[in-house]
Design a protein around this motif. Structure first.
Motif, mmCIF file in Angstrom:
data_model
loop_
_atom_site.group_PDB
_atom_site.id
_atom_site.type_symbol
_atom_site.label_atom_id
_atom_site.label_comp_id
_atom_site.label_asym_id
_atom_site.label_seq_id
_atom_site.Cartn_x
_atom_site.Cartn_y
_atom_site.Cartn_z
ATOM 1 N N ALA A 90 0.843 -1.193 0.000
ATOM 2 C CA ALA A 90 0.000 0.000 0.000
ATOM 3 C C ALA A 90 0.877 1.241 0.000
ATOM 4 O O ALA A 90 2.042 1.192 0.371
ATOM 5 C CB ALA A 90 -0.915 0.008 1.220
ATOM 6 N N THR A 91 0.292 2.336 -0.401
ATOM 7 C CA THR A 91 0.929 3.635 -0.252
ATOM 8 C C THR A 91 0.149 4.395 0.799
ATOM 9 O O THR A 91 -0.819 3.879 1.365
ATOM 10 C CB THR A 91 0.928 4.428 -1.574
ATOM 11 O OG1 THR A 91 -0.423 4.781 -1.881
ATOM 12 C CG2 THR A 91 1.549 3.638 -2.705
ATOM 13 N N SER A 92 0.511 5.619 1.032
ATOM 14 C CA SER A 92 -0.205 6.413 2.026
ATOM 15 C C SER A 92 -1.548 6.919 1.502
ATOM 16 O O SER A 92 -2.321 7.502 2.251
ATOM 17 C CB SER A 92 0.658 7.592 2.471
ATOM 18 O OG SER A 92 0.966 8.412 1.366
ATOM 19 N N SER A 141 -5.331 2.457 -1.477
ATOM 20 C CA SER A 141 -4.262 1.997 -2.363
ATOM 21 C C SER A 141 -3.772 0.586 -2.041
ATOM 22 O O SER A 141 -2.859 0.109 -2.686
ATOM 23 C CB SER A 141 -3.072 2.956 -2.285
ATOM 24 O OG SER A 141 -2.449 2.852 -1.015
ATOM 25 N N ILE A 151 3.589 -3.742 -8.666
ATOM 26 C CA ILE A 151 3.964 -2.336 -8.525
ATOM 27 C C ILE A 151 4.570 -1.834 -9.831
ATOM 28 O O ILE A 151 5.431 -2.478 -10.410
ATOM 29 C CB ILE A 151 4.988 -2.143 -7.393
ATOM 30 C CG1 ILE A 151 4.329 -2.370 -6.043
ATOM 31 C CG2 ILE A 151 5.600 -0.758 -7.439
ATOM 32 C CD1 ILE A 151 5.233 -2.097 -4.877
ATOM 33 N N ALA A 189 6.577 1.344 -10.711
ATOM 34 C CA ALA A 189 7.220 2.488 -10.083
ATOM 35 C C ALA A 189 8.492 2.853 -10.840
ATOM 36 O O ALA A 189 9.053 2.042 -11.559
ATOM 37 C CB ALA A 189 7.560 2.170 -8.631
#
Length: 68
Positions: free
Chosen positions: A11-13, A17, A57, A59
């Motif tokens: 997860a991200t912040s 997500s 992911i 990125a």
């Protein structure tokens, strides 16, 4: 023998997500947990997680020319 499961998540912040997926060690990941030491099991699950993570992911980074 009962089946053991592992849940992978990332997860991200940002709200909403999180990505999760649950796997059975032996059936899904081909990890024979009954014949492994705790360290070997940790190594096998870590390797499976790393493969899962890289497929979930997208990125990277780039340098952009900007106007000041």
């Amino acid at each position: 023998m009962s089946s053991k499961k592992v849940r992978f998540y990332v997860a991200t912040s940002m709200h909403g997500s999180i990505e999760t997926e649950t796997f059975r060690l032996k059936e899904d990941l081909n990890i024979d947990f009954a014949n492994l030491t705790p360290k070997e099991l940790e190594d096998e699950v870590t390797e499976a997680f790393d493969k899962w993570l890289t497929s979930n992911i997208d990125a990277g980074w780039l340098i952009e020319e900007g106007k000041e």
